[in-house]
Design a protein around this motif. Structure first.
Motif, PDB file in Angstrom:
ATOM      1  N   PHE A   1       0.860  -1.181   0.000  1.00  0.00           N
ATOM      2  CA  PHE A   1       0.000   0.000   0.000  1.00  0.00           C
ATOM      3  C   PHE A   1       0.898   1.234   0.000  1.00  0.00           C
ATOM      4  N   ARG A   2       0.345   2.398  -0.263  1.00  0.00           N
ATOM      5  CA  ARG A   2       1.168   3.612  -0.209  1.00  0.00           C
ATOM      6  C   ARG A   2       1.177   4.174   1.212  1.00  0.00           C
ATOM      7  N   ASP A   3       0.059   4.505   1.756  1.00  0.00           N
ATOM      8  CA  ASP A   3       0.023   5.097   3.097  1.00  0.00           C
ATOM      9  C   ASP A   3      -1.157   4.608   3.929  1.00  0.00           C
ATOM     10  N   ASN A   4      -1.811   3.544   3.498  1.00  0.00           N
ATOM     11  CA  ASN A   4      -3.025   3.133   4.216  1.00  0.00           C
ATOM     12  C   ASN A   4      -3.030   1.659   4.616  1.00  0.00           C
ATOM     13  N   THR A   5      -1.872   1.119   4.921  1.00  0.00           N
ATOM     14  CA  THR A   5      -1.801  -0.278   5.360  1.00  0.00           C
ATOM     15  C   THR A   5      -2.619  -0.510   6.618  1.00  0.00           C
ATOM     16  N   ARG A   6      -2.486   0.398   7.581  1.00  0.00           N
ATOM     17  CA  ARG A   6      -3.211   0.227   8.856  1.00  0.00           C
ATOM     18  C   ARG A   6      -4.715   0.102   8.586  1.00  0.00           C
ATOM     19  N   GLU A   7      -5.256   1.009   7.789  1.00  0.00           N
ATOM     20  CA  GLU A   7      -6.682   0.990   7.464  1.00  0.00           C
ATOM     21  C   GLU A   7      -7.056  -0.293   6.711  1.00  0.00           C
TER      22      GLU A   7
ATOM     23  N   MET B   1      -5.481  -3.268   6.601  1.00  0.00           N
ATOM     24  CA  MET B   1      -5.348  -4.493   7.395  1.00  0.00           C
ATOM     25  C   MET B   1      -6.434  -4.569   8.476  1.00  0.00           C
ATOM     26  N   GLU B   2      -6.850  -3.443   9.028  1.00  0.00           N
ATOM     27  CA  GLU B   2      -7.966  -3.464   9.976  1.00  0.00           C
ATOM     28  C   GLU B   2      -9.259  -3.851   9.266  1.00  0.00           C
ATOM     29  N   PHE B   3      -9.411  -3.427   8.011  1.00  0.00           N
ATOM     30  CA  PHE B   3     -10.561  -3.849   7.213  1.00  0.00           C
ATOM     31  C   PHE B   3     -10.526  -5.373   7.015  1.00  0.00           C
ATOM     32  N   TYR B   4      -9.373  -5.914   6.610  1.00  0.00           N
ATOM     33  CA  TYR B   4      -9.275  -7.358   6.389  1.00  0.00           C
ATOM     34  C   TYR B   4      -9.521  -8.131   7.683  1.00  0.00           C
TER      35      TYR B   4
ATOM     36  N   SER C   1     -11.613  -7.167   9.964  1.00  0.00           N
ATOM     37  CA  SER C   1     -13.063  -7.136  10.148  1.00  0.00           C
ATOM     38  C   SER C   1     -13.755  -8.171   9.262  1.00  0.00           C
ATOM     39  N   VAL C   2     -13.156  -8.494   8.140  1.00  0.00           N
ATOM     40  CA  VAL C   2     -13.722  -9.492   7.220  1.00  0.00           C
ATOM     41  C   VAL C   2     -13.396 -10.914   7.670  1.00  0.00           C
ATOM     42  N   PHE C   3     -12.098 -11.171   7.953  1.00  0.00           N
ATOM     43  CA  PHE C   3     -11.631 -12.535   8.223  1.00  0.00           C
ATOM     44  C   PHE C   3     -11.523 -12.878   9.705  1.00  0.00           C
ATOM     45  N   GLY C   4     -11.516 -11.849  10.578  1.00  0.00           N
ATOM     46  CA  GLY C   4     -11.264 -12.098  11.992  1.00  0.00           C
ATOM     47  C   GLY C   4      -9.785 -12.324  12.202  1.00  0.00           C
ATOM     48  N   GLY C   5      -9.411 -12.778  13.380  1.00  0.00           N
ATOM     49  CA  GLY C   5      -8.020 -13.119  13.655  1.00  0.00           C
ATOM     50  C   GLY C   5      -7.262 -12.074  14.424  1.00  0.00           C
ATOM     51  N   GLU C   6      -5.972 -12.336  14.563  1.00  0.00           N
ATOM     52  CA  GLU C   6      -5.074 -11.462  15.311  1.00  0.00           C
ATOM     53  C   GLU C   6      -4.222 -10.665  14.333  1.00  0.00           C
ATOM     54  N   LEU C   7      -4.167  -9.353  14.549  1.00  0.00           N
ATOM     55  CA  LEU C   7      -3.422  -8.455  13.678  1.00  0.00           C
ATOM     56  C   LEU C   7      -2.275  -7.829  14.455  1.00  0.00           C
ATOM     57  N   THR C   8      -1.060  -7.954  13.927  1.00  0.00           N
ATOM     58  CA  THR C   8       0.101  -7.286  14.503  1.00  0.00           C
ATOM     59  C   THR C   8       0.675  -6.342  13.449  1.00  0.00           C
ATOM     60  N   MET C   9       1.167  -5.184  13.911  1.00  0.00           N
ATOM     61  CA  MET C   9       1.753  -4.208  12.992  1.00  0.00           C
ATOM     62  C   MET C   9       2.976  -3.563  13.632  1.00  0.00           C
ATOM     63  N   SER C  10       3.988  -3.317  12.804  1.00  0.00           N
ATOM     64  CA  SER C  10       5.204  -2.634  13.237  1.00  0.00           C
ATOM     65  C   SER C  10       5.480  -1.490  12.280  1.00  0.00           C
ATOM     66  N   THR C  11       5.982  -0.382  12.816  1.00  0.00           N
ATOM     67  CA  THR C  11       6.256   0.794  11.988  1.00  0.00           C
ATOM     68  C   THR C  11       7.709   0.823  11.518  1.00  0.00           C
ATOM     69  N   PHE C  12       7.968   1.684  10.549  1.00  0.00           N
ATOM     70  CA  PHE C  12       9.340   1.897  10.086  1.00  0.00           C
ATOM     71  C   PHE C  12      10.211   2.381  11.244  1.00  0.00           C
TER      72      PHE C  12
ATOM     73  N   LEU D   1      -5.407 -18.825   7.922  1.00  0.00           N
ATOM     74  CA  LEU D   1      -5.087 -17.851   6.879  1.00  0.00           C
ATOM     75  C   LEU D   1      -4.058 -16.864   7.413  1.00  0.00           C
ATOM     76  N   VAL D   2      -3.088 -16.498   6.566  1.00  0.00           N
ATOM     77  CA  VAL D   2      -2.100 -15.488   6.927  1.00  0.00           C
ATOM     78  C   VAL D   2      -2.023 -14.496   5.775  1.00  0.00           C
ATOM     79  N   LEU D   3      -2.259 -13.225   6.087  1.00  0.00           N
ATOM     80  CA  LEU D   3      -2.193 -12.151   5.109  1.00  0.00           C
ATOM     81  C   LEU D   3      -1.235 -11.109   5.652  1.00  0.00           C
TER      82      LEU D   3
END
Length: 138
Positions: free
Chosen positions: A11-17, A19-22, A24-35, A61-63
């Motif tokens: 993505f360009r600048d909207n990964t957080r948005e 991945m939070e959408f995905y 909401s669709v698939f459920g699961g645990e989401l982890t994120m790290s910044t630059f 599933l892993v995305l």
């Protein structure tokens, strides 16, 4: 030893948005790290960008996804890679060598800031690949 094959979305600048959408669709645990967390960019505008996000569901599933650095081109519709990751270094280096042969190496397979070995290439058929070899356990 295991090797995983997963989609990796750019993505360009909207990964957080996204991945939070995905999530909401698939459920699961989401982890994120910044630059900033990985000291991966000197550009102050990139410090809060997502360097790596991973959504793991109960169904297995892993995305994964990340914001594309400003210095790299970005074109929607081509913003994906196939990610190979695991701890079987000989197998993963062999896959890397095979995928890079006749293709274009974008980032050589080398040690990364997160202590693994990482590389990016586009194979001779135009498919983008990422290979991540987990650092040996201490």
């Amino acid at each position: 030893m295991t090797t995983q094959l997963n989609p990796y979305l750019g993505f360009r600048d909207n990964t957080r948005e996204a991945m939070e959408f995905y999530r909401s669709v698939f459920g699961g645990e989401l982890t994120m790290s910044t630059f900033a967390e990985f000291e991966a960019s000197d550009d102050p505008a990139e410090q809060d960008k997502i360097m790596h996000a991973m959504l793991t569901t109960e169904d297995g599933l892993v995305l994964m996804g990340a914001d594309t650095p400003n210095r790299m081109g970005y074109r929607p519709g081509t913003n994906y890679s196939v990610s190979l990751s695991g701890d079987d270094e000989p197998a993963l280096r062999g896959y890397w060598d095979g995928l890079a042969a006749g293709g274009t190496v974008i980032m050589p397979l080398a040690p990364s800031p997160w202590m693994d070995s990482f590389g990016m290439c586009v194979d001779k058929f135009g498919v983008s690949w990422m290979v991540n070899i987990a650092a040996p356990s201490a």
